[in-house]
Design a protein around this motif. Structure first.
Motif, PDB file in Angstrom:
ATOM      1  N   PHE A  83       4.705  -3.637  -3.553  1.00 42.73           N
ATOM      2  CA  PHE A  83       5.299  -3.118  -2.616  1.00 42.73           C
ATOM      3  C   PHE A  83       3.261  -2.455  -2.931  1.00 42.73           C
ATOM      4  CE2 PHE A  83       9.205  -0.499  -3.488  1.00 42.73           C
ATOM      5  CZ  PHE A  83       9.733  -2.151  -2.840  1.00 42.73           C
ATOM      6  N   THR A  84       2.131  -1.915  -4.437  1.00 41.82           N
ATOM      7  CA  THR A  84       0.776  -1.574  -3.765  1.00 41.82           C
ATOM      8  C   THR A  84       0.218  -3.657  -3.515  1.00 41.82           C
ATOM      9  OG1 THR A  84       1.950  -0.280  -6.256  1.00 41.82           O
ATOM     10  CG2 THR A  84      -1.103  -1.048  -4.872  1.00 41.82           C
ATOM     11  N   ALA A  85       0.958  -4.127  -3.713  1.00 35.71           N
ATOM     12  CA  ALA A  85       0.210  -5.843  -3.293  1.00 35.71           C
ATOM     13  C   ALA A  85       0.168  -5.598  -2.191  1.00 35.71           C
ATOM     14  CB  ALA A  85       0.894  -6.929  -3.901  1.00 35.71           C
ATOM     15  N   LEU A  86       0.903  -5.328  -1.179  1.00 39.69           N
ATOM     16  CA  LEU A  86       1.205  -6.060   0.211  1.00 39.69           C
ATOM     17  C   LEU A  86      -0.401  -5.450   0.706  1.00 39.69           C
ATOM     18  CD1 LEU A  86       4.236  -4.227   1.620  1.00 39.69           C
ATOM     19  CD2 LEU A  86       3.420  -6.459   1.497  1.00 39.69           C
ATOM     20  N   PRO A 114       9.973   7.934   2.664  1.00 39.57           N
ATOM     21  CA  PRO A 114       8.865   7.559   3.433  1.00 39.57           C
ATOM     22  C   PRO A 114       8.111   5.964   3.036  1.00 39.57           C
ATOM     23  CG  PRO A 114       8.068   9.835   2.229  1.00 39.57           C
ATOM     24  CD  PRO A 114       9.816   9.452   2.101  1.00 39.57           C
ATOM     25  N   LEU A 115       9.115   5.685   1.473  1.00 43.25           N
ATOM     26  CA  LEU A 115       8.563   4.307   1.243  1.00 43.25           C
ATOM     27  C   LEU A 115       9.375   3.243   2.698  1.00 43.25           C
ATOM     28  CD1 LEU A 115       8.733   3.682  -1.950  1.00 43.25           C
ATOM     29  CD2 LEU A 115       7.351   2.318  -0.613  1.00 43.25           C
ATOM     30  N   TYR A 116      10.263   3.161   2.941  1.00 47.73           N
ATOM     31  CA  TYR A 116      11.263   2.935   4.024  1.00 47.73           C
ATOM     32  C   TYR A 116      10.487   2.551   5.598  1.00 47.73           C
ATOM     33  CZ  TYR A 116      16.056   2.094   2.245  1.00 47.73           C
ATOM     34  OH  TYR A 116      17.088   1.790   1.104  1.00 47.73           O
ATOM     35  N   GLY A 117       9.952   3.866   6.012  1.00 43.73           N
ATOM     36  CA  GLY A 117       9.081   4.879   7.230  1.00 43.73           C
ATOM     37  C   GLY A 117       8.347   3.145   7.177  1.00 43.73           C
ATOM     38  N   GLY A 118       7.336   3.605   5.819  1.00 42.74           N
ATOM     39  CA  GLY A 118       6.148   2.464   6.170  1.00 42.74           C
ATOM     40  C   GLY A 118       5.953   1.113   5.443  1.00 42.74           C
ATOM     41  N   LEU A 119       7.134   0.977   5.205  1.00 47.63           N
ATOM     42  CA  LEU A 119       7.525  -0.738   4.816  1.00 47.63           C
ATOM     43  C   LEU A 119       7.820  -1.457   6.783  1.00 47.63           C
ATOM     44  CD1 LEU A 119       8.795  -1.081   1.038  1.00 47.63           C
ATOM     45  CD2 LEU A 119       6.216  -1.714   1.871  1.00 47.63           C
ATOM     46  N   GLY A 120       8.935  -0.768   7.523  1.00 47.52           N
ATOM     47  CA  GLY A 120       9.231  -1.135   7.942  1.00 47.52           C
ATOM     48  C   GLY A 120       7.449  -1.060   9.170  1.00 47.52           C
ATOM     49  N   LEU A 121       6.818  -0.298   9.032  1.00 52.43           N
ATOM     50  CA  LEU A 121       5.713  -0.160  10.396  1.00 52.43           C
ATOM     51  C   LEU A 121       4.620  -0.817   9.783  1.00 52.43           C
ATOM     52  CD1 LEU A 121       3.742   1.005  12.322  1.00 52.43           C
ATOM     53  CD2 LEU A 121       2.959   2.744  10.684  1.00 52.43           C
ATOM     54  N   PHE A 122       4.496  -1.649   8.866  1.00 48.39           N
ATOM     55  CA  PHE A 122       4.243  -2.923   7.981  1.00 48.39           C
ATOM     56  C   PHE A 122       4.389  -4.534   8.592  1.00 48.39           C
ATOM     57  CE2 PHE A 122       3.785  -6.013   4.865  1.00 48.39           C
ATOM     58  CZ  PHE A 122       2.370  -5.957   4.830  1.00 48.39           C
ATOM     59  N   PHE A 131      -4.996  -1.439  12.246  1.00 46.05           N
ATOM     60  CA  PHE A 131      -4.810  -0.128  11.931  1.00 46.05           C
ATOM     61  C   PHE A 131      -3.284   0.402  11.564  1.00 46.05           C
ATOM     62  CE2 PHE A 131      -4.245   4.600  13.228  1.00 46.05           C
ATOM     63  CZ  PHE A 131      -5.617   5.115  12.651  1.00 46.05           C
ATOM     64  N   PHE A 132      -2.638   0.354  12.829  1.00 44.40           N
ATOM     65  CA  PHE A 132      -1.228   0.792  12.373  1.00 44.40           C
ATOM     66  C   PHE A 132      -0.447  -0.031  10.651  1.00 44.40           C
ATOM     67  CE2 PHE A 132      -1.445   1.836  16.155  1.00 44.40           C
ATOM     68  CZ  PHE A 132      -0.978   3.590  16.888  1.00 44.40           C
ATOM     69  N   GLN A 133      -1.215  -1.324  10.784  1.00 44.05           N
ATOM     70  CA  GLN A 133      -0.443  -2.052   9.156  1.00 44.05           C
ATOM     71  C   GLN A 133      -1.146  -2.085   8.375  1.00 44.05           C
ATOM     72  OE1 GLN A 133      -2.599  -5.548   8.470  1.00 44.05           O
ATOM     73  NE2 GLN A 133      -0.715  -6.546   7.920  1.00 44.05           N
ATOM     74  N   ALA A 134      -2.275  -0.690   8.088  1.00 40.23           N
ATOM     75  CA  ALA A 134      -2.489   0.179   7.326  1.00 40.23           C
ATOM     76  C   ALA A 134      -1.981   0.656   7.179  1.00 40.23           C
ATOM     77  CB  ALA A 134      -4.208   0.008   7.415  1.00 40.23           C
ATOM     78  N   ILE A 135      -1.714   1.774   7.598  1.00 41.62           N
ATOM     79  CA  ILE A 135      -0.662   2.643   7.395  1.00 41.62           C
ATOM     80  C   ILE A 135       0.546   2.851   7.142  1.00 41.62           C
ATOM     81  CG2 ILE A 135       0.449   4.826   8.656  1.00 41.62           C
ATOM     82  CD1 ILE A 135      -1.990   4.224  10.989  1.00 41.62           C
ATOM     83  N   GLY A 136       1.166   1.421   7.707  1.00 38.51           N
ATOM     84  CA  GLY A 136       2.333   1.172   7.459  1.00 38.51           C
ATOM     85  C   GLY A 136       2.038   0.553   5.319  1.00 38.51           C
ATOM     86  N   ALA A 137       0.836  -0.312   5.307  1.00 40.99           N
ATOM     87  CA  ALA A 137       0.410  -0.530   3.764  1.00 40.99           C
ATOM     88  C   ALA A 137       0.304   0.373   2.498  1.00 40.99           C
ATOM     89  CB  ALA A 137      -0.420  -2.036   3.956  1.00 40.99           C
ATOM     90  N   VAL A 155       7.028 -11.716   7.021  1.00 39.73           N
ATOM     91  CA  VAL A 155       8.229 -11.922   5.871  1.00 39.73           C
ATOM     92  C   VAL A 155       7.742 -11.325   4.287  1.00 39.73           C
ATOM     93  CG1 VAL A 155       9.045 -14.106   4.531  1.00 39.73           C
ATOM     94  CG2 VAL A 155       8.135 -14.660   6.403  1.00 39.73           C
ATOM     95  N   ALA A 156       7.073 -11.360   4.152  1.00 38.85           N
ATOM     96  CA  ALA A 156       6.462 -10.612   2.968  1.00 38.85           C
ATOM     97  C   ALA A 156       6.956  -8.269   3.433  1.00 38.85           C
ATOM     98  CB  ALA A 156       5.110 -10.572   2.647  1.00 38.85           C
ATOM     99  N   GLY A 157       6.800  -8.238   4.650  1.00 39.76           N
ATOM    100  CA  GLY A 157       7.411  -6.958   4.672  1.00 39.76           C
ATOM    101  C   GLY A 157       8.465  -6.681   4.539  1.00 39.76           C
ATOM    102  N   LEU A 158       9.771  -7.983   5.314  1.00 40.43           N
ATOM    103  CA  LEU A 158      11.025  -7.610   5.195  1.00 40.43           C
ATOM    104  C   LEU A 158      11.624  -7.614   3.363  1.00 40.43           C
ATOM    105  CD1 LEU A 158      11.657 -10.053   7.775  1.00 40.43           C
ATOM    106  CD2 LEU A 158      12.413  -7.745   7.969  1.00 40.43           C
ATOM    107  N   ALA A 159      10.745  -8.210   2.820  1.00 43.26           N
ATOM    108  CA  ALA A 159      11.093  -8.735   0.880  1.00 43.26           C
ATOM    109  C   ALA A 159      11.369  -7.661   1.177  1.00 43.26           C
ATOM    110  CB  ALA A 159      10.427  -9.981   0.760  1.00 43.26           C
TER     111      ALA A 159
END
Length: 392
Positions: free
Chosen positions: A13-16, A72-80, A101-107, A167-171
């Protein structure tokens, strides 16, 4: 769940975040051409990512303390995942910047909540071992990412990088759903409104040890972000390094950062964490000044620059994990998410400023990058002056 599996999942997760930053670095000069943009506009896409990373923790901290870590992890990873797809199809540099910008908020959900999960599951005396393991897992990302990015660009074009990130976000969403259990028990959860969240952040901002160590880690990281922002132009455009070779130089410096982090975990059995960090701060100051001299004189060309960069960046492997642990140690339980969030906000807000500064003073030389790194390194020892005298 086995501790090793927890570390692997949290490390993934952190590696995203480093994947999202480092994979696309070799593409910056190509994106400038494809978007018909200036170098500053393209570098601002990195500053926008860091700005989103600064904003995101402030959202996840109070949410995770009140609702647990998984929601919150569900929300963040979904936004990413959605934002990565938007980067893939962005028609202009302006739209791409917004998506980043929004990719970062999710990551940033992975890093912020990963630290909180570690604090939930392990006592303070064990956290340095877990953080060292996390750094080892996620540390593969900045080593592999630019190399993989260079190969993807060569084979499929720069947009393929964002297909891989989607694909990494989905995984990661699948890992979260099927493998990671909630770590924050209900009896410790504290639902917060805007006012109570502001009070919690206010208490931390007035906490001198918290601010001293959080700023120490933040200005240490700022030098890294100055390097990340400037390296593609310095190495690819100024020194003529091929795009698919850029990742090897960048990955070598990332390896130095990770190696230092592992050495740090071993020396802490013998030395005080605060003292180790102070020595590393002063070493970073000296080495960054040497780097600035090398950049100003172009001594040794790309080889001389790389040799000066390696130890300057490696120092951060001692500063960043120690500052994080010293920040988090007094703030467990209900405050872990909020403390982790504020630390992340400070790190990436200052990092975004360093990145933007390199872009604004962009020149056909390594000197602006090196000067920014040296300036922020000098702020490291000064930040610890905020500590009460009894702690100095």
């Amino acid at each position: 769940m086995p501790p090793r599996l927890i570390v692997i999942i949290l490390g993934t997760f952190t590696a995203l975040a480093p994947l999202s930053i480092d994979m696309y670095l070799p593409a910056l000069p190509l994106m400038q051409t494809d978007f018909a943009a200036t170098a500053t506009q393209v570098q601002i896409t990195l500053a926008a990512f860091l700005a989103g990373f600064a904003l995101g923790p402030g959202l996840y901290g109070p949410l995770s303390d009140g609702w647990g870590r998984k929601v919150p992890l569900y929300g963040g990873l979904g936004l990413f995942t959605l934002a990565s797809a938007a980067c893939l199809v962005a028609p202009s540099v302006e739209m791409f910047t917004v998506a980043r910008f929004f990719q970062a908020i999710g990551a940033c959900a992975g890093g912020v909540l990963g630290r909180a999960v570690v604090r939930d599951l392990y006592p303070p005396q064990m956290t340095h071992q877990v953080y060292a393991s996390l750094m080892l897992v996620m540390g593969a990302a900045p080593i592999i990412a630019p190399i993989a990015g260079g190969l993807l660009i060569k084979l499929f074009g720069w947009r393929s990088i964002f297909a891989v990130l989607t694909v990494a976000g989905l995984a990661c969403l699948l890992l979260l759903h099927f493998w990671l259990r909630e770590s924050h028990p209900r009896h410790l959860r504290r639902r917060v409104n805007l006012w109570s969240a502001a009070l919690a952040y206010g208490r931390l901002l007035s906490d001198r040890p918290f601010m001293a160590y959080a700023l120490a880690g933040s200005v240490g990281m700022a030098g890294l972000f100055g390097y990340i922002s400037g390296a593609p132009y310095v190495l690819i455009q100024y020194h003529g390094v091929p795009t698919d070779h850029f990742g090897w130089i960048f990955g070598l410096n990332a390896f130095g950062f990770i190696l230092a982090g592992q050495i740090n975990g071993r020396v802490l059995h013998k030395f005080d964490r605060h003292k180790v960090m102070v020595v590393a701060q002063w070493a970073q100051v000296v080495l960054s000044l040497i780097l600035a001299v090398v950049a100003a004189t172009d001594f040794g060309g790309v080889v001389g620059l790389s040799a000066a960069l390696f130890p300057a960046i490696a120092c951060m492997g001692f500063i960043v994990p120690n500052s994080a642990i010293l920040v988090m140690a007094p703030h467990g339980g209900a405050m872990a998410g909020t403390a982790s969030a504020l630390m992340g906000t400070l790190q990436f807000a200052i990092g975004a400023g360093a990145s933007a500064l390199v872009g604004m003073v962009h020149a056909h030389s390594a000197l602006p990058m090196a000067a920014v790194m040296a300036a922020f390194a000098a702020l490291g020892p000064l930040s610890l002056r905020l500590l009460p005298k009894r702690m100095l």
